[in-house]
Design a protein around this motif. Sequence first.
Motif, PDB file in Angstrom:
ATOM      1  N   ILE A  68      36.957  40.909  54.693  1.00 19.79           N
ATOM      2  CA  ILE A  68      36.866  41.649  55.951  1.00 19.79           C
ATOM      3  C   ILE A  68      37.817  41.055  56.981  1.00 19.79           C
ATOM      4  CG2 ILE A  68      35.331  42.183  57.892  1.00 19.79           C
ATOM      5  CD1 ILE A  68      33.072  42.456  55.849  1.00 19.79           C
ATOM      6  N   THR A  69      37.956  39.732  56.974  1.00 14.81           N
ATOM      7  CA  THR A  69      38.852  39.073  57.920  1.00 14.81           C
ATOM      8  C   THR A  69      40.165  38.719  57.232  1.00 14.81           C
ATOM      9  OG1 THR A  69      38.086  36.854  57.409  1.00 14.81           O
ATOM     10  CG2 THR A  69      36.884  38.050  59.112  1.00 14.81           C
ATOM     11  N   VAL A  70      41.223  38.610  57.995  1.00 18.87           N
ATOM     12  CA  VAL A  70      42.532  38.261  57.456  1.00 18.87           C
ATOM     13  C   VAL A  70      42.525  36.828  56.923  1.00 18.87           C
ATOM     14  CG1 VAL A  70      44.968  37.947  58.041  1.00 18.87           C
ATOM     15  CG2 VAL A  70      43.709  39.897  58.945  1.00 18.87           C
ATOM     16  N   VAL A  71      41.832  35.942  57.614  1.00 15.96           N
ATOM     17  CA  VAL A  71      41.780  34.539  57.203  1.00 15.96           C
ATOM     18  C   VAL A  71      41.041  34.383  55.878  1.00 15.96           C
ATOM     19  CG1 VAL A  71      40.947  32.252  57.873  1.00 15.96           C
ATOM     20  CG2 VAL A  71      41.894  33.775  59.593  1.00 15.96           C
ATOM     21  N   GLY A  72      40.070  35.220  55.620  1.00  8.86           N
ATOM     22  CA  GLY A  72      39.261  35.096  54.418  1.00  8.86           C
ATOM     23  C   GLY A  72      39.839  35.750  53.184  1.00  8.86           C
ATOM     24  N   ILE A  73      40.964  36.463  53.298  1.00  7.05           N
ATOM     25  CA  ILE A  73      41.525  37.184  52.149  1.00  7.05           C
ATOM     26  C   ILE A  73      41.869  36.253  50.980  1.00  7.05           C
ATOM     27  CG2 ILE A  73      43.500  38.561  51.370  1.00  7.05           C
ATOM     28  CD1 ILE A  73      43.287  40.093  54.008  1.00  7.05           C
ATOM     29  N   PRO A  74      42.506  35.089  51.185  1.00  7.91           N
ATOM     30  CA  PRO A  74      42.778  34.223  50.022  1.00  7.91           C
ATOM     31  C   PRO A  74      41.499  33.767  49.313  1.00  7.91           C
ATOM     32  CG  PRO A  74      44.038  33.475  51.911  1.00  7.91           C
ATOM     33  CD  PRO A  74      43.125  34.547  52.398  1.00  7.91           C
ATOM     34  N   PHE A  75      40.451  33.528  50.083  1.00 13.77           N
ATOM     35  CA  PHE A  75      39.185  33.131  49.481  1.00 13.77           C
ATOM     36  C   PHE A  75      38.540  34.310  48.763  1.00 13.77           C
ATOM     37  CE2 PHE A  75      39.736  30.356  53.216  1.00 13.77           C
ATOM     38  CZ  PHE A  75      39.880  29.153  52.541  1.00 13.77           C
ATOM     39  N   GLY A  76      38.645  35.490  49.338  1.00 10.58           N
ATOM     40  CA  GLY A  76      38.112  36.688  48.693  1.00 10.58           C
ATOM     41  C   GLY A  76      38.804  36.976  47.373  1.00 10.58           C
ATOM     42  N   MET A  77      40.118  36.745  47.315  1.00 12.72           N
ATOM     43  CA  MET A  77      40.854  36.968  46.074  1.00 12.72           C
ATOM     44  C   MET A  77      40.392  35.992  44.985  1.00 12.72           C
ATOM     45  SD  MET A  77      42.525  39.564  46.854  1.00 12.72           S
ATOM     46  CE  MET A  77      43.508  39.787  45.409  1.00 12.72           C
ATOM     47  N   GLN A  78      40.055  34.774  45.374  1.00  9.73           N
ATOM     48  CA  GLN A  78      39.532  33.811  44.396  1.00  9.73           C
ATOM     49  C   GLN A  78      38.161  34.259  43.891  1.00  9.73           C
ATOM     50  OE1 GLN A  78      41.366  31.327  43.128  1.00  9.73           O
ATOM     51  NE2 GLN A  78      42.983  32.057  44.465  1.00  9.73           N
ATOM     52  N   PHE A  79      37.357  34.824  44.765  1.00  8.66           N
ATOM     53  CA  PHE A  79      36.055  35.335  44.331  1.00  8.66           C
ATOM     54  C   PHE A  79      36.226  36.509  43.378  1.00  8.66           C
ATOM     55  CE2 PHE A  79      33.842  33.141  47.897  1.00  8.66           C
ATOM     56  CZ  PHE A  79      32.844  32.553  47.137  1.00  8.66           C
ATOM     57  N   PHE A  80      37.237  37.353  43.608  1.00 12.63           N
ATOM     58  CA  PHE A  80      37.485  38.471  42.685  1.00 12.63           C
ATOM     59  C   PHE A  80      37.944  37.949  41.321  1.00 12.63           C
ATOM     60  CE2 PHE A  80      38.436  41.176  46.625  1.00 12.63           C
ATOM     61  CZ  PHE A  80      37.120  41.577  46.714  1.00 12.63           C
ATOM     62  N   LYS A  81      38.748  36.876  41.322  1.00 11.40           N
ATOM     63  CA  LYS A  81      39.165  36.262  40.062  1.00 11.40           C
ATOM     64  C   LYS A  81      37.945  35.724  39.310  1.00 11.40           C
ATOM     65  CE  LYS A  81      41.470  32.334  40.307  1.00 11.40           C
ATOM     66  NZ  LYS A  81      42.560  31.346  40.429  1.00 11.40           N
ATOM     67  N   LEU A  82      37.026  35.114  40.041  1.00 10.28           N
ATOM     68  CA  LEU A  82      35.806  34.593  39.410  1.00 10.28           C
ATOM     69  C   LEU A  82      34.876  35.718  38.953  1.00 10.28           C
ATOM     70  CD1 LEU A  82      35.092  31.555  41.707  1.00 10.28           C
ATOM     71  CD2 LEU A  82      35.711  31.491  39.294  1.00 10.28           C
ATOM     72  N   ALA A  83      34.872  36.842  39.675  1.00  3.85           N
ATOM     73  CA  ALA A  83      34.038  37.974  39.262  1.00  3.85           C
ATOM     74  C   ALA A  83      34.531  38.528  37.926  1.00  3.85           C
ATOM     75  CB  ALA A  83      34.045  39.063  40.333  1.00  3.85           C
ATOM     76  N   LYS A  84      35.846  38.614  37.773  1.00  5.33           N
ATOM     77  CA  LYS A  84      36.412  39.081  36.499  1.00  5.33           C
ATOM     78  C   LYS A  84      36.073  38.094  35.390  1.00  5.33           C
ATOM     79  CE  LYS A  84      40.756  40.159  34.246  1.00  5.33           C
ATOM     80  NZ  LYS A  84      42.212  40.132  34.365  1.00  5.33           N
ATOM     81  N   LEU A  85      36.172  36.815  35.692  1.00  2.55           N
ATOM     82  CA  LEU A  85      35.840  35.783  34.711  1.00  2.55           C
ATOM     83  C   LEU A  85      34.351  35.818  34.371  1.00  2.55           C
ATOM     84  CD1 LEU A  85      36.934  33.328  33.115  1.00  2.55           C
ATOM     85  CD2 LEU A  85      36.329  31.940  35.092  1.00  2.55           C
ATOM     86  N   SER A  86      33.520  36.174  35.332  1.00  2.00           N
ATOM     87  CA  SER A  86      32.075  36.236  35.104  1.00  2.00           C
ATOM     88  C   SER A  86      31.683  37.325  34.116  1.00  2.00           C
ATOM     89  CB  SER A  86      31.337  36.487  36.423  1.00  2.00           C
ATOM     90  OG  SER A  86      31.528  35.439  37.303  1.00  2.00           O
ATOM     91  N   LEU A  87      32.480  38.370  34.030  1.00  2.00           N
ATOM     92  CA  LEU A  87      32.158  39.464  33.119  1.00  2.00           C
ATOM     93  C   LEU A  87      32.447  39.093  31.667  1.00  2.00           C
ATOM     94  CD1 LEU A  87      33.381  42.535  35.150  1.00  2.00           C
ATOM     95  CD2 LEU A  87      31.033  41.809  34.735  1.00  2.00           C
ATOM     96  N   ALA A  88      33.497  38.304  31.429  1.00  5.26           N
ATOM     97  CA  ALA A  88      33.866  37.949  30.055  1.00  5.26           C
ATOM     98  C   ALA A  88      34.452  36.540  30.028  1.00  5.26           C
ATOM     99  CB  ALA A  88      34.874  38.950  29.509  1.00  5.26           C
ATOM    100  N   PRO A  89      33.596  35.500  30.083  1.00  3.19           N
ATOM    101  CA  PRO A  89      34.128  34.133  30.145  1.00  3.19           C
ATOM    102  C   PRO A  89      34.531  33.536  28.794  1.00  3.19           C
ATOM    103  CG  PRO A  89      31.769  34.062  30.307  1.00  3.19           C
ATOM    104  CD  PRO A  89      32.156  35.514  30.279  1.00  3.19           C
ATOM    105  N   PHE A  90      34.088  34.133  27.710  1.00  2.00           N
ATOM    106  CA  PHE A  90      34.362  33.529  26.413  1.00  2.00           C
ATOM    107  C   PHE A  90      35.671  34.054  25.863  1.00  2.00           C
ATOM    108  CE2 PHE A  90      29.912  33.408  27.244  1.00  2.00           C
ATOM    109  CZ  PHE A  90      29.689  32.055  27.114  1.00  2.00           C
ATOM    110  N   GLY A  91      36.507  33.144  25.468  1.00  2.00           N
ATOM    111  CA  GLY A  91      37.880  33.463  25.092  1.00  2.00           C
ATOM    112  C   GLY A  91      38.836  33.257  26.236  1.00  2.00           C
ATOM    113  N   ALA A  92      38.308  32.845  27.394  1.00  2.00           N
ATOM    114  CA  ALA A  92      39.142  32.581  28.567  1.00  2.00           C
ATOM    115  C   ALA A  92      39.524  31.089  28.581  1.00  2.00           C
ATOM    116  CB  ALA A  92      38.404  32.932  29.841  1.00  2.00           C
ATOM    117  N   VAL A  93      40.780  30.844  28.922  1.00  2.00           N
ATOM    118  CA  VAL A  93      41.280  29.480  29.017  1.00  2.00           C
ATOM    119  C   VAL A  93      41.777  29.274  30.442  1.00  2.00           C
ATOM    120  CG1 VAL A  93      42.996  27.844  28.162  1.00  2.00           C
ATOM    121  CG2 VAL A  93      41.959  29.495  26.597  1.00  2.00           C
ATOM    122  N   VAL A  94      41.314  28.222  31.098  1.00  2.00           N
ATOM    123  CA  VAL A  94      41.719  27.911  32.478  1.00  2.00           C
ATOM    124  C   VAL A  94      42.864  26.925  32.420  1.00  2.00           C
ATOM    125  CG1 VAL A  94      40.975  26.967  34.671  1.00  2.00           C
ATOM    126  CG2 VAL A  94      39.386  28.312  33.308  1.00  2.00           C
TER     127      VAL A  94
END
Length: 121
Positions: free
Chosen positions: A92-118
């Motif tokens: 919602i805020t401009v300052v929070g966008i980088p943090f929000g993008m990290q949460f979206f990356k984690l949301a995608k990882l949360s759906l299918a974590p097996f076979g994922a390599v960090v």
Amino acid sequence: MSFLGDLLWLVCGGLLSGLGWLCAGLFWCITIVGIPIGIQCIKLSGMSFAPFGKEVRYEGGAGSFLVNILWFFFSGLELALGNFFLGCLLCITVVGIPFGMQFFKLAKLSLAPFGAVVENA
């Protein structure tokens, strides 16, 4: 720079996300059959505590696919919705966008974590 981002990340909700992964991992480790799933969750909690400077690469086969289906119904949907909600809230805020993008990356990882390599970027 990623250290500063990770430090601010913990304040902006990363601590909740990491604790969610850690609790899911401990929950899965209760049974003997769930220990491999729990260990993967505990590994991914490390990424959830410090996501800046890390990329996720997906490589999996039939085994990963089957475990991801089981994961989706028992733990994945809850973690993905929580991360998605926090990501939307922070974007919602401009300052929070980088943090929000990290949460979206984690949301995608949360759906299918097996076979994922960090990997470090």
